[in-house]
Write an enzyme that holds these catalytic residues in place. Structure first.
Site, PDB file in Angstrom:
ATOM      1  N   ASP A  91       0.811  -1.204   0.000  1.00  0.00           N
ATOM      2  CA  ASP A  91       0.000   0.000   0.000  1.00  0.00           C
ATOM      3  C   ASP A  91       0.851   1.262   0.000  1.00  0.00           C
ATOM      4  O   ASP A  91       1.894   1.332   0.658  1.00  0.00           O
ATOM      5  CB  ASP A  91      -0.899   0.027   1.243  1.00  0.00           C
ATOM      6  CG  ASP A  91      -1.978  -1.034   1.188  1.00  0.00           C
ATOM      7  OD1 ASP A  91      -2.391  -1.386   0.071  1.00  0.00           O
ATOM      8  OD2 ASP A  91      -2.394  -1.498   2.256  1.00  0.00           O
ATOM      9  N   ILE A 114      12.754   0.633   5.397  1.00  0.00           N
ATOM     10  CA  ILE A 114      13.171  -0.626   6.010  1.00  0.00           C
ATOM     11  C   ILE A 114      14.577  -0.493   6.592  1.00  0.00           C
ATOM     12  O   ILE A 114      15.283  -1.475   6.770  1.00  0.00           O
ATOM     13  CB  ILE A 114      13.111  -1.792   5.004  1.00  0.00           C
ATOM     14  CG1 ILE A 114      14.011  -1.519   3.795  1.00  0.00           C
ATOM     15  CG2 ILE A 114      11.675  -2.043   4.560  1.00  0.00           C
ATOM     16  CD1 ILE A 114      14.164  -2.720   2.873  1.00  0.00           C
ATOM     17  N   ASP A 115      14.977   0.742   6.941  1.00  0.00           N
ATOM     18  CA  ASP A 115      16.333   0.941   7.444  1.00  0.00           C
ATOM     19  C   ASP A 115      16.570   0.198   8.755  1.00  0.00           C
ATOM     20  O   ASP A 115      17.683  -0.292   9.007  1.00  0.00           O
ATOM     21  CB  ASP A 115      16.629   2.442   7.608  1.00  0.00           C
ATOM     22  CG  ASP A 115      15.641   3.150   8.509  1.00  0.00           C
ATOM     23  OD1 ASP A 115      14.447   2.795   8.482  1.00  0.00           O
ATOM     24  OD2 ASP A 115      16.048   4.076   9.240  1.00  0.00           O
ATOM     25  N   GLN A 116      15.525   0.072   9.592  1.00  0.00           N
ATOM     26  CA  GLN A 116      15.726  -0.627  10.865  1.00  0.00           C
ATOM     27  C   GLN A 116      15.879  -2.135  10.662  1.00  0.00           C
ATOM     28  O   GLN A 116      16.606  -2.795  11.403  1.00  0.00           O
ATOM     29  CB  GLN A 116      14.580  -0.334  11.826  1.00  0.00           C
ATOM     30  CG  GLN A 116      14.531   1.113  12.265  1.00  0.00           C
ATOM     31  CD  GLN A 116      13.790   1.280  13.578  1.00  0.00           C
ATOM     32  OE1 GLN A 116      14.381   1.398  14.638  1.00  0.00           O
ATOM     33  NE2 GLN A 116      12.471   1.262  13.508  1.00  0.00           N
TER      34      GLN A 116
END
Length: 423
Positions: free
Chosen positions: A116, A123-125
């Site tokens: 979505d 998504i860096d973590q």
């Protein structure tokens, strides 16, 4: 492409059963490849995201058999395979294959995830967590390539900058077979994380603290599925149907729920004046009288779920007094349902990413577009409660998140049909 056609304004009545949690299912299916033996998942929702995940498993020679609500997954002949970008872009939850493949093979090659469009969801973590475990992460040809060192992943202390559900789950999957202990600090506490940990622990993992902000994982050499796993009920589906029952219900009982997972949502609905009786695993929503507006502010669990801010909006539109306010600090750009509601005559606006709802307008059916799952649910509820015909284009988004939605609504007396749209 699909469209949903609703002839609304008909009071709904009866019983409805909630399916397994989508947000658990889309992590449990990738996590199943960590098992060295066949996996059985029960209470699996019939949603499009499950079909897409099974397609991705087939790319790795993982056999799936989905009957009724039971999904059997056999990863015993799995092969390491890059996952194609085309299918990966069909759903955001495909990123869980990063952690699962890394935990199983020590390597993952995955296209950038889709899903979505509700604003930035970096998504860096996830990447930081993999790197903390010793993995090398690089981007090549629009793919993310993650590789463990020759000696394998090693446990580490990982502090998340924000309590991300996706990052917490991905790091758990990568670390269950890493050597030593992994500690995730500021972990997300959602029920779906407990569900994942339960599933993995039943296969031999050693995970403690799921549901708190500190999770400890001691790595093991091998995971084996020995018993079927029943997925927890979907709290977002339940909240959506509670809102529907209050909007246009003439007495609806909602079965297969865990009410504690809905505490923040139920508190707001009851603050509006909705009367609900709660039993051990079901609740009954009485026909609503005159309701009053409330202010909703989303937060991480156990706060008000961001996925329920759109489904509660139609209920706010039925209120007689006050001004409704919705603030979503998690996804402040999650407002694309607002112009669609305006096409239906809704007195709703967005000011500085804050949604404002006024009472008193007469709504009507219209042709609208579902940009994402929960926006589609919002338009669906509004179409059910207003007179006239509502056509929701791109209704496939609703099917991505709601189990057998057409069948369930028709059982309550709704006049609704989903049709394919010819090119």
């Amino acid at each position: 492409m699909k469209k949903m056609i609703i002839h609304g304004g008909k009071p709904l009545q009866g019983d409805i059963w909630i399916g397994g949690a989508k947000n658990s299912t889309v992590a449990l299916i990738p996590a199943s490849i960590l098992s060295r033996t066949p996996v059985t998942l029960e209470s699996v929702p019939r949603i499009a995201d499950v079909d897409n995940l099974m397609d991705l498993l087939s790319e790795m020679d993982v056999h799936c058999d989905f009957r009724e609500t039971t999904l059997q997954i056999d990863p015993t002949e799995i092969k390491m395979s890059p996952l194609p970008a085309g299918k990966i872009k069909s759903l955001r939850a495909s990123y869980y294959f990063m952690g699962a493949l890394l935990g199983r093979f020590g390597k993952a090659v995955v296209g950038f995830p889709g899903g979505d469009d509700i604003g930035p969801r970096p998504i860096d973590q996830h990447i930081m967590g993999f790197q903390s475990l010793g993995a090398d992460v690089r981007c090549e040809n629009e793919q993310i390539v993650i590789t463990a060192p020759d000696e394998g992943l090693k446990g580490a202390k990982i502090h998340l900058k924000m309590a991300s559900v996706g990052a917490t789950m991905n790091i758990i999957m990568a670390s269950v077979t890493a050597s030593g202990r992994t500690v995730i600090e500021n972990a997300a506490k959602e029920p779906e994380i407990i569900d994942l940990a339960t599933f993995l622990n039943n296969m031999g993992a050693k995970i403690r603290g799921a549901g708190t902000d500190t999770i400890r994982i001691d790595g093991v050499d091998r995971l084996e599925a020995k018993v079927p796993h029943t997925i927890i009920p979907d709290r977002i589906e339940a909240g959506t149907y509670i809102s529907m029952a209050a909007c246009i219900g003439n007495g609806i009982r909602i079965h297969n729920i865990i009410a504690e997972h809905l505490d923040a949502f139920l508190a707001k609905v009851e603050e509006m004046g909705v009367v609900i009786d709660t039993d051990e695993d079901s609740l009954f929503v009485y026909p609503a009288g005159d309701l009053r507006m409330v202010q909703v502010k989303t937060g991480t669990y156990p706060g008000f779920a961001t996925d329920l801010q759109q489904p509660i909006t139609p209920l706010l539109l039925t209120a007689k007094t006050g001004e409704g306010v919705i603030i979503d600090p998690i996804y402040p750009k999650r407002t694309r349902h607002v112009p669609e509601l305006q096409k239906m005559g809704a007195p709703i606006t967005v000011v500085n990413n804050i949604i404002l709802v006024q009472p008193g307008s007469r709504l009507h059916g219209a042709v609208v577009h579902a940009d994402e799952i929960r926006a589609g649910a919002c338009l669906m509820l509004t179409g059910l409660m207003v007179d006239g015909e509502t056509v929701i284009n791109n209704a496939g988004n609703i099917l991505r998140g709601y189990d057998r939605v057409e069948e369930k609504l028709r059982q309550l007396g709704a006049d609704v049909v989903i049709r394919d749209v010819e090119d």
